[in-house]
Motif scaffolding. Structure first.
Motif, PDB file in Angstrom:
ATOM      1  N   ILE A  23       0.840  -1.193   0.000  1.00 16.24           N
ATOM      2  CA  ILE A  23       0.000   0.000   0.000  1.00 16.24           C
ATOM      3  C   ILE A  23       0.878   1.247   0.000  1.00 16.24           C
ATOM      4  CG2 ILE A  23      -1.651   1.325   1.372  1.00 16.24           C
ATOM      5  CD1 ILE A  23      -2.776  -1.396   2.315  1.00 16.24           C
ATOM      6  N   SER A  24       1.912   1.234   0.791  1.00 11.50           N
ATOM      7  CA  SER A  24       2.831   2.360   0.864  1.00 11.50           C
ATOM      8  C   SER A  24       3.509   2.588  -0.475  1.00 11.50           C
ATOM      9  CB  SER A  24       3.875   2.102   1.950  1.00 11.50           C
ATOM     10  OG  SER A  24       4.859   3.088   1.914  1.00 11.50           O
ATOM     11  N   TRP A  25       3.915   1.529  -1.132  1.00 12.86           N
ATOM     12  CA  TRP A  25       4.588   1.641  -2.422  1.00 12.86           C
ATOM     13  C   TRP A  25       3.647   2.217  -3.465  1.00 12.86           C
ATOM     14  CZ3 TRP A  25       3.947  -0.837  -7.230  1.00 12.86           C
ATOM     15  CH2 TRP A  25       4.972  -0.596  -8.125  1.00 12.86           C
ATOM     16  N   ALA A  26       2.398   1.777  -3.445  1.00 15.54           N
ATOM     17  CA  ALA A  26       1.422   2.285  -4.412  1.00 15.54           C
ATOM     18  C   ALA A  26       1.199   3.782  -4.204  1.00 15.54           C
ATOM     19  CB  ALA A  26       0.113   1.520  -4.287  1.00 15.54           C
ATOM     20  N   THR A  27       1.140   4.207  -2.965  1.00 13.36           N
ATOM     21  CA  THR A  27       0.960   5.630  -2.681  1.00 13.36           C
ATOM     22  C   THR A  27       2.164   6.430  -3.162  1.00 13.36           C
ATOM     23  OG1 THR A  27      -0.366   5.061  -0.757  1.00 13.36           O
ATOM     24  CG2 THR A  27       0.527   7.291  -0.844  1.00 13.36           C
ATOM     25  N   GLU A  28       3.348   5.905  -2.922  1.00 14.39           N
ATOM     26  CA  GLU A  28       4.568   6.589  -3.362  1.00 14.39           C
ATOM     27  C   GLU A  28       4.610   6.681  -4.890  1.00 14.39           C
ATOM     28  OE1 GLU A  28       9.336   5.732  -3.384  1.00 14.39           O
ATOM     29  OE2 GLU A  28       8.168   5.010  -1.683  1.00 14.39           O
ATOM     30  N   GLN A  29       4.223   5.614  -5.548  1.00 12.87           N
ATOM     31  CA  GLN A  29       4.216   5.608  -7.005  1.00 12.87           C
ATOM     32  C   GLN A  29       3.207   6.635  -7.538  1.00 12.87           C
ATOM     33  OE1 GLN A  29       2.883   1.976  -8.841  1.00 12.87           O
ATOM     34  NE2 GLN A  29       4.321   2.210 -10.518  1.00 12.87           N
ATOM     35  N   GLY A  30       2.068   6.739  -6.903  1.00 12.49           N
ATOM     36  CA  GLY A  30       1.076   7.730  -7.307  1.00 12.49           C
ATOM     37  C   GLY A  30       1.593   9.146  -7.150  1.00 12.49           C
ATOM     38  N   GLN A  35       3.888  14.145  -9.551  1.00  9.11           N
ATOM     39  CA  GLN A  35       4.995  15.092  -9.711  1.00  9.11           C
ATOM     40  C   GLN A  35       5.420  15.178 -11.170  1.00  9.11           C
ATOM     41  OE1 GLN A  35       7.941  13.542  -7.057  1.00  9.11           O
ATOM     42  NE2 GLN A  35       7.171  14.666  -5.288  1.00  9.11           N
ATOM     43  N   ALA A  36       5.474  14.028 -11.854  1.00 12.30           N
ATOM     44  CA  ALA A  36       5.844  14.026 -13.269  1.00 12.30           C
ATOM     45  C   ALA A  36       4.801  14.765 -14.095  1.00 12.30           C
ATOM     46  CB  ALA A  36       6.001  12.588 -13.763  1.00 12.30           C
ATOM     47  N   ARG A  37       3.530  14.562 -13.787  1.00  9.99           N
ATOM     48  CA  ARG A  37       2.443  15.243 -14.488  1.00  9.99           C
ATOM     49  C   ARG A  37       2.535  16.753 -14.261  1.00  9.99           C
ATOM     50  NH1 ARG A  37      -1.611  12.804 -12.007  1.00  9.99           N
ATOM     51  NH2 ARG A  37      -1.324  10.944 -13.256  1.00  9.99           N
ATOM     52  N   ASP A  38       2.798  17.150 -13.040  1.00 15.48           N
ATOM     53  CA  ASP A  38       2.940  18.576 -12.743  1.00 15.48           C
ATOM     54  C   ASP A  38       4.099  19.197 -13.512  1.00 15.48           C
ATOM     55  OD1 ASP A  38       0.792  18.396 -11.014  1.00 15.48           O
ATOM     56  OD2 ASP A  38       2.041  18.309  -9.191  1.00 15.48           O
ATOM     57  N   THR A  39       5.188  18.453 -13.640  1.00  9.47           N
ATOM     58  CA  THR A  39       6.353  18.938 -14.386  1.00  9.47           C
ATOM     59  C   THR A  39       5.980  19.178 -15.842  1.00  9.47           C
ATOM     60  OG1 THR A  39       7.855  17.744 -12.934  1.00  9.47           O
ATOM     61  CG2 THR A  39       8.714  18.378 -15.096  1.00  9.47           C
ATOM     62  N   ARG A  40       5.254  18.244 -16.432  1.00 15.58           N
ATOM     63  CA  ARG A  40       4.845  18.405 -17.830  1.00 15.58           C
ATOM     64  C   ARG A  40       3.863  19.568 -17.985  1.00 15.58           C
ATOM     65  NH1 ARG A  40       4.317  12.862 -17.236  1.00 15.58           N
ATOM     66  NH2 ARG A  40       2.056  13.042 -17.377  1.00 15.58           N
ATOM     67  N   GLN A  41       2.950  19.706 -17.025  1.00 13.51           N
ATOM     68  CA  GLN A  41       1.980  20.798 -17.087  1.00 13.51           C
ATOM     69  C   GLN A  41       2.666  22.160 -17.001  1.00 13.51           C
ATOM     70  OE1 GLN A  41      -1.224  20.743 -17.660  1.00 13.51           O
ATOM     71  NE2 GLN A  41      -1.708  18.585 -17.463  1.00 13.51           N
ATOM     72  N   LYS A  78      11.228  14.318 -20.515  1.00 16.45           N
ATOM     73  CA  LYS A  78      12.412  13.598 -20.034  1.00 16.45           C
ATOM     74  C   LYS A  78      12.565  13.782 -18.523  1.00 16.45           C
ATOM     75  CE  LYS A  78      15.977  13.794 -22.692  1.00 16.45           C
ATOM     76  NZ  LYS A  78      17.174  14.255 -23.410  1.00 16.45           N
ATOM     77  N   THR A  79      12.345  14.995 -18.058  1.00 17.01           N
ATOM     78  CA  THR A  79      12.414  15.264 -16.623  1.00 17.01           C
ATOM     79  C   THR A  79      11.337  14.472 -15.874  1.00 17.01           C
ATOM     80  OG1 THR A  79      13.238  17.478 -17.079  1.00 17.01           O
ATOM     81  CG2 THR A  79      12.364  17.075 -14.872  1.00 17.01           C
ATOM     82  N   GLY A  80      10.143  14.413 -16.450  1.00 13.13           N
ATOM     83  CA  GLY A  80       9.058  13.654 -15.843  1.00 13.13           C
ATOM     84  C   GLY A  80       9.376  12.177 -15.739  1.00 13.13           C
ATOM     85  N   ARG A  81       9.982  11.624 -16.791  1.00 16.76           N
ATOM     86  CA  ARG A  81      10.375  10.206 -16.751  1.00 16.76           C
ATOM     87  C   ARG A  81      11.430   9.971 -15.682  1.00 16.76           C
ATOM     88  NH1 ARG A  81       9.535  10.632 -22.361  1.00 16.76           N
ATOM     89  NH2 ARG A  81      11.704  11.143 -22.748  1.00 16.76           N
ATOM     90  N   ALA A  82      12.331  10.923 -15.523  1.00 13.98           N
ATOM     91  CA  ALA A  82      13.363  10.781 -14.492  1.00 13.98           C
ATOM     92  C   ALA A  82      12.748  10.762 -13.094  1.00 13.98           C
ATOM     93  CB  ALA A  82      14.382  11.919 -14.600  1.00 13.98           C
ATOM     94  N   ILE A  83      11.687  11.500 -12.909  1.00 14.98           N
ATOM     95  CA  ILE A  83      10.986  11.514 -11.617  1.00 14.98           C
ATOM     96  C   ILE A  83      10.322  10.165 -11.362  1.00 14.98           C
ATOM     97  CG2 ILE A  83       9.033  12.490 -10.342  1.00 14.98           C
ATOM     98  CD1 ILE A  83       9.710  15.173 -11.721  1.00 14.98           C
ATOM     99  N   LYS A  84       9.659   9.631 -12.375  1.00 13.60           N
ATOM    100  CA  LYS A  84       8.899   8.390 -12.187  1.00 13.60           C
ATOM    101  C   LYS A  84       9.783   7.169 -12.080  1.00 13.60           C
ATOM    102  CE  LYS A  84       6.025   8.347 -15.647  1.00 13.60           C
ATOM    103  NZ  LYS A  84       4.907   8.161 -16.550  1.00 13.60           N
ATOM    104  N   TYR A  85      10.848   7.123 -12.841  1.00 17.91           N
ATOM    105  CA  TYR A  85      11.663   5.903 -12.865  1.00 17.91           C
ATOM    106  C   TYR A  85      12.967   6.198 -12.253  1.00 17.91           C
ATOM    107  CZ  TYR A  85       8.036   4.856 -16.246  1.00 17.91           C
ATOM    108  OH  TYR A  85       6.832   4.696 -16.855  1.00 17.91           O
TER     109      TYR A  85
END
Length: 85
Positions: A23-30, A35-41, A78-85
């Protein structure tokens, strides 16, 4: 058989606690996706401004200015992908 009740309760608690890291991991992933979405926006207005500045300066053709805009957006992706992965 009164000894089975505490054993049953202990097994229920252990099973519940085992699921908490998932559950904790899923929340962190969300949060990472957000954050990646905000970066793109945030990059969208910057990309628009890049193109408008390019066209106003009349330095390049519309196609070249469009490529500048695309590059700005690609950098944000690219920055967003770096945040997610």
């Amino acid at each position: 058989m009164p000894y089975l009740k505490p054993l049953f309760t202990a097994s229920i608690i252990a099973t519940s606690l085992a699921g908490l890291p998932a559950i904790s991991w899923a929340t962190e992933q969300g949060q990472q996706r957000q954050q990646a979405r905000d970066t793109r926006q945030q990059a969208r207005p910057e990309a628009r401004q890049t193109k408008q500045d390019c066209r106003a300066a009349n330095q390049k053709s519309n196609a070249a200015c469009r490529q500048d805009k695309r590059q700005t957006k690609q950098d944000a992706r690219k920055t967003g992908r770096a945040i997610k992965y």
